[in-house]
Design a protein around this motif. Structure first.
Motif, PDB file in Angstrom:
ATOM      1  N   ASN A  73      20.311  32.009  99.240  1.00  0.00           N
ATOM      2  CA  ASN A  73      21.274  31.011  98.777  1.00  0.00           C
ATOM      3  C   ASN A  73      20.572  29.759  98.290  1.00  0.00           C
ATOM      4  N   GLU A  74      19.404  29.936  97.762  1.00  0.00           N
ATOM      5  CA  GLU A  74      18.630  28.767  97.368  1.00  0.00           C
ATOM      6  C   GLU A  74      18.140  28.893  95.930  1.00  0.00           C
ATOM      7  N   ILE A  75      18.269  27.822  95.170  1.00  0.00           N
ATOM      8  CA  ILE A  75      17.742  27.826  93.808  1.00  0.00           C
ATOM      9  C   ILE A  75      16.243  27.576  93.889  1.00  0.00           C
ATOM     10  N   LYS A  76      15.472  28.548  93.409  1.00  0.00           N
ATOM     11  CA  LYS A  76      14.020  28.451  93.558  1.00  0.00           C
ATOM     12  C   LYS A  76      13.347  27.914  92.306  1.00  0.00           C
ATOM     13  N   LYS A  77      13.856  28.338  91.176  1.00  0.00           N
ATOM     14  CA  LYS A  77      13.167  27.971  89.940  1.00  0.00           C
ATOM     15  C   LYS A  77      14.190  27.695  88.835  1.00  0.00           C
TER      16      LYS A  77
ATOM     17  N   ILE B 155      16.512  15.777  84.275  1.00  0.00           N
ATOM     18  CA  ILE B 155      17.773  15.452  84.977  1.00  0.00           C
ATOM     19  C   ILE B 155      18.392  16.736  85.509  1.00  0.00           C
ATOM     20  N   SER B 156      18.459  17.724  84.626  1.00  0.00           N
ATOM     21  CA  SER B 156      19.094  18.974  84.973  1.00  0.00           C
ATOM     22  C   SER B 156      18.377  19.629  86.154  1.00  0.00           C
ATOM     23  N   LYS B 157      17.054  19.657  86.096  1.00  0.00           N
ATOM     24  CA  LYS B 157      16.278  20.267  87.180  1.00  0.00           C
ATOM     25  C   LYS B 157      16.611  19.627  88.511  1.00  0.00           C
ATOM     26  N   SER B 158      16.641  18.304  88.490  1.00  0.00           N
ATOM     27  CA  SER B 158      16.893  17.612  89.750  1.00  0.00           C
ATOM     28  C   SER B 158      18.331  17.857  90.224  1.00  0.00           C
ATOM     29  N   LYS B 159      19.267  17.929  89.274  1.00  0.00           N
ATOM     30  CA  LYS B 159      20.656  18.193  89.666  1.00  0.00           C
ATOM     31  C   LYS B 159      20.796  19.590  90.279  1.00  0.00           C
ATOM     32  N   PHE B 160      20.158  20.560  89.660  1.00  0.00           N
ATOM     33  CA  PHE B 160      20.233  21.918  90.210  1.00  0.00           C
ATOM     34  C   PHE B 160      19.565  21.978  91.588  1.00  0.00           C
ATOM     35  N   LYS B 161      18.354  21.366  91.659  1.00  0.00           N
ATOM     36  CA  LYS B 161      17.595  21.444  92.919  1.00  0.00           C
ATOM     37  C   LYS B 161      18.341  20.760  94.059  1.00  0.00           C
ATOM     38  N   ASN B 162      19.045  19.670  93.723  1.00  0.00           N
ATOM     39  CA  ASN B 162      19.733  18.916  94.779  1.00  0.00           C
ATOM     40  C   ASN B 162      21.207  19.262  94.900  1.00  0.00           C
ATOM     41  N   ALA B 163      21.603  20.345  94.232  1.00  0.00           N
ATOM     42  CA  ALA B 163      23.031  20.670  94.184  1.00  0.00           C
ATOM     43  C   ALA B 163      23.633  20.780  95.578  1.00  0.00           C
ATOM     44  N   LEU B 164      22.876  21.348  96.501  1.00  0.00           N
ATOM     45  CA  LEU B 164      23.463  21.591  97.824  1.00  0.00           C
ATOM     46  C   LEU B 164      23.247  20.425  98.795  1.00  0.00           C
TER      47      LEU B 164
END
Lengths: 429, 556
Positions: free
Chosen positions: A34-38, A45-54
């Motif tokens: 359940n974790e976004i790895k890559k 911006i998008s990377k950080s939003k995806f990585k911090n989504a949870l």
């Protein structure tokens, strides 16, 4: 890692990022368990939003105390049912499905509904209502546009992949390489976009209207008084206009540097008229650089449901439209609403202090997947899915191209649409 | 079951012309009369609803072959015109959602007003493929009527590329793929080649000029698409908005198109706008050329047309023909929206007003009326206003009255500028349409042209889409009769009762077709698509999520 803890790896292609109005649809996301790895092909911006989504997720809360999902839905229903003149506000970061549910609910309770558009690109829509707007989809710009003008817009920071996918750095059908198009930035300061562009026109703050009207005059072959307009020499303006006229297909992208500075909708009105008139000599289009992922969708959904793009009042059972009268900021400033339901937005961080003070005084419901300044002061917090990550739905790009979101992680809470529908059902029963 | 008793039936497909009979409905279909025993049993169990239609006219539900009802262009028109909606508001009523009306109504209201008028099927006239998801989203909020999308395909990159490369098989596969992934029903050609020319900054005249970067002519596009459409077996043939629409002298172009396609089936839409002669030396510059066009239509087997009748009052013109709207903007000075859609089409919107005091507008009005009256075969001509371009669809009852009542028509002509008569011969035409002919041009003929075998008639097996109008003896005004049906039945469900729409949203179906094609076309297109579109080809298709209530109409 032992076999037991080894998680299944899933790769998703053509994932849509919903964090800005450019809606890049080419992300590659790798999920383990359940974790976004890559995340590939995404901007910073998008990377950080995806990585911090949870992270920083909301939980069901009433007056700062955690409670059950059912209770927050009940409490929200009570507040809205008891309100004489409620406000439903936000919408730009939810899906079309959430927006539709919000409009239906507002109609049922006879309230007011407005989106963040009214404090952002709304003036551009008002000027469209006055003059019309000559525009195109972003692919047209990529394929044909040999002149790009960014006016009061800074995509390098606000829409980081815009340049590569659609504009300055993009290759297209009739544009083989970067040197086939010229890019110009018109702004009050040398932004990172200006540094990337071929030329930069620094203008004096709050004089965009004068400059645009001068260009319109000059296009009609008329002289303008004075030597300098808005910080630019007449010669510089003439050169700029010549470039516009000589372009095969020009594009004027505008940002909040035009919509939210002095003159507001009159600035974009002047820009839209200039672009219209340029079509007498060549092809030229104008495109608003919409900020939030589905703010364009909020106007679109409102329009097919009510006939109007934002600032709609249902007190009489049918939609009435009047920005200034029914826009959220104005109604809050005049203390005309007695409860607020904020959907996927953070007005406490963005609206004027007086308005925020009043929001603190009235019953306040927030539906948002993440904590923000508004959830901090809300009476009721309803958690929800994260669109494009745990919540599916439809979103519209800044040029009104609709896209269907898929999910890459399982949903923990019911989505925006379901939450709003449940509130509506409880009010009805 | 529902029994409509003692109906006076106008059902041209089954050759019923005022025939007194009963109609039986089971579930969503019209059925043969059940046995007496079965009737008695149903009566006993309370399973039979009877509608007394004594003295009332019964027709199949109305069908509109061409109307702009949903999607980006319509919605942009809504946003553009708050002034259009203000005076026409519809409050929420029970489960009926609220909305606004006038020329570009909100989605729900379009459904209410078509149903209220006895119409049950409407084709969205021009869907830009890239934004077809938007059209389906609006369809979900457009109740009571069945609807389909005519997909824009006359200026698409892949169409022009495959024609240029003489790759006919790929062209066919692309078109079938396009209809498949957009959830479309047929192919719409708008100013074929001319819209691409506009995007390139040029204007094309006629159909033989190779005036775009693709180096092919409008004629080549039309002929290839007409052929492909037939070979794919699409229920509805190519649906064409002609080149040079609105220009004086364009009837020559229209004649050239009809002659070009004489060996195929083709539908030419809002032909009123394409039937103008030219009067270079005259201040008015143009005249009606309805005569030549009408006789060519009557004498060309595969051609059908709809009129696009002018209605005096406010309209919101909207079309995929970008340059046409630019010209209207220059002509009127009114506000102008243009939206070019990458790789596919253009579009534009300009609000207008047609005035019965304006000679030019009355010539346009007369041109439409003349075409209605001069085309002898009612199976070839259909009633439309190209809503909301020439007028709103709510004007159909008014137009029916104009066609059925020569005195009423002549009275209106009397009030128009005298000069109009120098450019038209409407004042000399005395034909009056019969009810049978009206039923043909408003449902039977349209169903046939659309290839909808289960619509447009009342025989067993037909969809139970039925309109019950008061008899002409009961309400002495044709316009009122057609504006206020007493009952409308949609898919076997009564949705208008005692001239009131029921207070519940009943969804209509989305009509689609699914021609066969080689799925490898996607791989063939992929390279160019990924390079020149701004979204991925994998995110392009409209998925089942947007198609909850649909029917696939089989190909021929």
């Amino acid at each position: 890692m032992t076999a037991q803890t080894k998680q299944e790896t899933k790769n998703y292609k053509n994932v849509i990022c919903t964090f800005c109005g450019a809606l890049c649809d080419n992300l590659q996301v790798t999920v383990e368990g359940n974790e976004i790895k890559k995340i590939r092909k995404a901007c910073a911006i998008s990377k950080s939003k995806f990585k911090n989504a949870l992270n920083h997720r909301t939980k069901p809360m009433i007056k700062g105390r955690e409670t059950s999902y059912n209770r927050v839905i009940d409490k929200a229903s009570q507040i809205l049912a008891q309100s004489k003149n409620p406000l439903v506000y936000g919408l730009s970061s939810t899906t079309v499905e959430g927006q539709k549910a919000a409009i239906k609910l507002t109609e049922a309770i006879g309230g007011n509904i407005d989106s963040t558009s009214s404090v952002c690109h709304g003036p551009g829509t008002l000027s469209k209502q006055l003059s019309g707007m000559v525009s195109s989809t972003l692919g047209e710009v990529k394929n044909r546009s040999d002149l790009l003008i960014f006016w009061g817009a800074n995509p390098v920071e606000a829409h980081p992949n815009h340049s590569r996918r659609y504009s300055m750095l993009a290759e297209g059908l009739y544009i083989d390489q970067r040197s086939d198009r010229e890019s110009i930035v018109i702004d009050v300061r040398k932004t990172p976009t200006a540094k990337l562009a071929d030329s930069f026109y620094q203008v004096r703050p709050n004089q965009d209207f004068e400059i645009l009207m001068s260009l319109r005059q000059m296009l009609k072959g008329k002289d303008i008084p004075g030597k300098r307009i808005g910080g630019l020499s007449k010669l510089a303006l003439k050169k700029l206009l010549t470039k516009m006229k000589e372009a095969r297909f020009g594009t004027l992208f505008f940002g909040m540097g035009l919509t939210m500075t002095r003159g507001k909708y009159m600035n974009t009105w002047a820009a839209m008229n200039l672009v219209k008139e340029l079509n007498d000599v060549t092809r030229f289009v104008i495109i608003p650089m919409r900020g939030h992922g589905n703010v364009a969708g909020s106007e679109i959904t409102m329009a097919w449901n009510t006939g109007y793009p934002f600032s709609v009042n249902f007190n009489r059972g049918y939609p009435r439209y009047n920005p200034g009268e029914y826009s959220a900021v104005d109604m809050l400033a005049r203390k005309e609403v007695d409860a607020a339901f904020i959907i996927a937005s953070d007005p406490v961080a963005n609206l004027p202090a007086g308005v925020v003070d009043y929001l603190k005084k009235i019953p306040l419901i927030v539906l948002d997947p993440h904590k923000n300044l508004t959830t901090e002061i809300a009476d009721v917090v309803i958690p929800t899915g994260i669109k494009g990550i745990t919540m599916p739905g439809t979103v519209y790009r800044m040029d009104h191209v609709p896209l269907e979101l898929r999910t890459v992680l399982p949903q923990q809470w019911p989505g925006d649409e379901q939450a709003i529908e449940k509130i509506g059902e409880r009010i009805q029963s | 079951m529902i029994k409509i008793e003692n109906a006076i039936i106008y059902d041209p497909i089954n050759e019923k012309n005022g025939t007194n009979d009963n109609i039986w409905i089971k579930d969503n279909k019209i059925v043969s009369p059940p046995s007496q025993g079965k009737v008695a049993e149903m009566k006993k169990k309370g399973q039979l609803t009877t509608i007394d239609a004594s003295g009332k006219m019964v027709m199949p539900g109305g069908i509109d072959i061409h109307s702009h009802i949903a999607g980006p262009k319509v919605n942009s028109g809504r946003v553009l015109r708050p002034e259009d909606h203000r005076g026409d508001t519809i409050p929420r009523r029970n489960q009926l959602r609220s909305g606004v009306g006038k020329t570009v109504p909100s989605s729900f209201v379009i459904g209410y007003r078509y149903a209220d008028m006895g119409y049950t099927t409407v084709m969205e006239a021009a869907g830009p493929p890239l934004k077809s998801r938007h059209i389906h989203e609006e369809f979900a909020d457009l109740p009571f009527i069945d609807k389909g999308i005519l997909v824009l395909s006359g200026n698409n990159y892949f169409v022009m590329k495959y024609i240029k490369e003489n790759d006919y098989q790929s062209l066919k596969d692309y078109l079938a793929w396009l209809i498949d992934v957009t959830g479309g029903y047929g192919l719409k050609l708008v100013n074929p080649g001319g819209v691409e020319a506009w995007k390139e900054g040029n204007e094309l005249i006629g159909i033989d000029t190779r005036g775009t970067s693709f180096g092919i002519s409008p004629a080549e596009i039309m002929e290839n698409l007409a052929r492909a459409s037939e070979e794919l077996g699409l229920p509805h043939p190519v649906h064409i908005h002609t080149n040079n629409l609105g220009h004086p002298g364009n009837y020559q172009t229209t004649k050239n198109i009809i002659n070009l396609l004489k060996d195929y089936r083709a539908h030419i839409t809002h032909i009123q706008f394409s039937s103008y002669g030219s009067n270079q030396d005259d201040p008015i510059k143009f005249r009606s050329e309805s005569g030549e066009i009408a006789s060519l239509i009557d004498n060309t087997e595969g051609i059908t047309v709809d009129i696009g009748q002018i209605v005096f009052g406010d309209v919101t013109t909207m079309t995929a023909d970008g340059i046409l709207e630019y010209n209207l903007h220059k002509l009127s000075g009114n506000k102008w929206v243009n939206t070019d859609v990458e790789m596919e089409t253009g579009s534009g919107i300009v609000p207008m007003n047609y005035s019965s005091n304006n000679t030019v507008n009355t010539i346009q009005w007369a041109t439409g009326m003349e075409l209605f009256l001069k085309i002898k075969n009612p199976w070839k001509v259909f009633l439309t206003t190209d809503h909301p371009n020439a007028g709103p669809f709510t004007a159909y009852p008014h137009i029916i009255k104009l066609l059925m009542d020569n005195d009423f028509r002549q009275q209106l002509i009397e009030e128009m500028p005298d000069k109009m008569k120098d450019y038209t011969d409407i004042a000399n035409l005395n034909r009056e349409y019969s009810l049978f002919e009206i039923a043909t041009i408003t449902r039977a003929g349209q169903a046939r042209a659309l290839g909808l075998d289960k619509k447009g008639h009342l025989g067993p097996g037909a969809d139970a889409d039925i309109t019950i109008y008061p008899g002409l003896e009961q309400v002495d005004d044709i316009e009122k009769v057609f504006a206020n049906p007493e009952y409308v039945i949609k898919d076997g469900e009564i949705v208008v009762r005692n001239s009131e729409i029921i207070e519940r949203l009943v969804p209509g179906k989305t009509l689609m077709t699914k021609p066969d094609y080689d799925k490898d076309i996607v791989n063939k297109m992929r390279g160019d698509f990924q390079k020149y579109y701004s979204i991925s080809i994998d995110n392009y298709p409209v998925t089942d999520k947007y198609l909850k209530n649909f029917e696939v109409i089989p190909c021929r």
